[in-house]
Each structure stands twice: as C-alpha cells, then as structure tokens.
Design a protein around this motif. Structure first.
Motif, mmCIF file in Angstrom:
data_model
loop_
_atom_site.group_PDB
_atom_site.id
_atom_site.type_symbol
_atom_site.label_atom_id
_atom_site.label_comp_id
_atom_site.label_asym_id
_atom_site.label_seq_id
_atom_site.Cartn_x
_atom_site.Cartn_y
_atom_site.Cartn_z
ATOM 1 N N GLU A 15 0.855 -1.182 0.000
ATOM 2 C CA GLU A 15 0.000 0.000 0.000
ATOM 3 C C GLU A 15 0.891 1.232 0.000
ATOM 4 O OE1 GLU A 15 -3.954 1.152 2.381
ATOM 5 O OE2 GLU A 15 -2.170 1.055 3.661
ATOM 6 N N VAL A 17 1.062 4.997 1.016
ATOM 7 C CA VAL A 17 0.430 5.985 1.887
ATOM 8 C C VAL A 17 1.011 7.345 1.522
ATOM 9 C CG1 VAL A 17 0.027 6.715 4.268
ATOM 10 C CG2 VAL A 17 0.188 4.259 3.718
ATOM 11 N N ARG A 28 -4.512 6.447 0.543
ATOM 12 C CA ARG A 28 -3.961 5.096 0.661
ATOM 13 C C ARG A 28 -4.286 4.395 -0.639
ATOM 14 N NH1 ARG A 28 -2.469 3.479 5.732
ATOM 15 N NH2 ARG A 28 -2.974 4.919 7.408
#
Length: 133
Positions: A15, A17, A28
């Motif tokens: 992911e 961020v 995200r």
C-alpha cells in the motif's frame, strides 16, 4: 530509510500511503512493488490499465515506449519525498533525476487526486511476509 538504513523491497504488493507536507494522510493506494531487474523492466508494458500504483526501486528514470496509456510519474528521493511529478504519453523517454532513488507510476491523472505533489512524503507498507531486508 528506516532507522538510518536503506530500505530494499521485494517484488510483491503493498500500500502506498501519501502524506501531505504537514503529515496528514491524503490517500492510501494499492501498490505493486517492482524491485527485481525483471519486474522493473516489465513495468507497465502491455497493460491497458492499473489499479493503484507501481513502485520501481531502485530507479531514477523511466520510458513509456510500447505502453498503451499515458501515465503519471513521481520521482522519489531516498527518504521517499517527491522530487518531481510528470504526466508522460506513450513513446517517451524521461530524463534521469539525479537525486531520485525510486519511481512511482500510475494512470494519468491519478496522482493529483491522491495529493501526490512535489514535497509530499510517501510511505510504502508491504504485505506481511514480503518485506525486503
């Protein structure tokens, strides 16, 4: 960098961020990680779309030859701070960025929506069991 050491990722998923300059999370985003030579070379070639983003590491330049879609490109320094953001149509060669250590690619227009701008800082959260050392 984590604790003063250079981070090395493995091919896989994670992911992205995105943090604003004052530290608040603005997005995200699902992330594919291309850390091996083979994965970086393949990149987005032959794809018609991408859900989320692709991290190329290490990398300081990219090209869009044989790509089917325009892409957003963000160049990151060793601390994962955004140095430059560009939109590139297919068939182009990007200039190498001297301080860049990583490159993020996404579909054209996506990065603006995530707040990924020059000066923003990103974090890469890897899927458990895939962290490089």
């Amino acid at each position: 960098m984590r604790g003063g050491t250079v981070v090395r990722w493995r091919d896989g998923r994670g992911e992205l961020v995105v943090r604003e300059r004052h530290g608040a999370v603005s997005a995200r985003v699902p992330l594919e990680i291309a850390a091996s030579y083979r994965a970086r070379t393949r990149g987005l070639l032959g794809r018609d779309s991408l859900e989320g983003a692709l991290l190329l590491s290490p990398a300081n330049s990219i090209h869009t030859f044989r790509m089917r879609m325009p892409i957003d490109v963000a160049y990151l320094d060793r601390r994962l701070r955004v140095l430059a953001v560009r939109t590139m149509p297919p068939g182009r060669l990007g200039r190498p960025r001297v301080r860049a250590r990583h490159v993020i690619e996404a579909e054209a227009g996506a990065m603006e929506g995530w707040g990924l701008v020059v000066g923003a800082v990103v974090e890469v959260v890897e899927v458990a069991g895939q962290e490089g050392g």
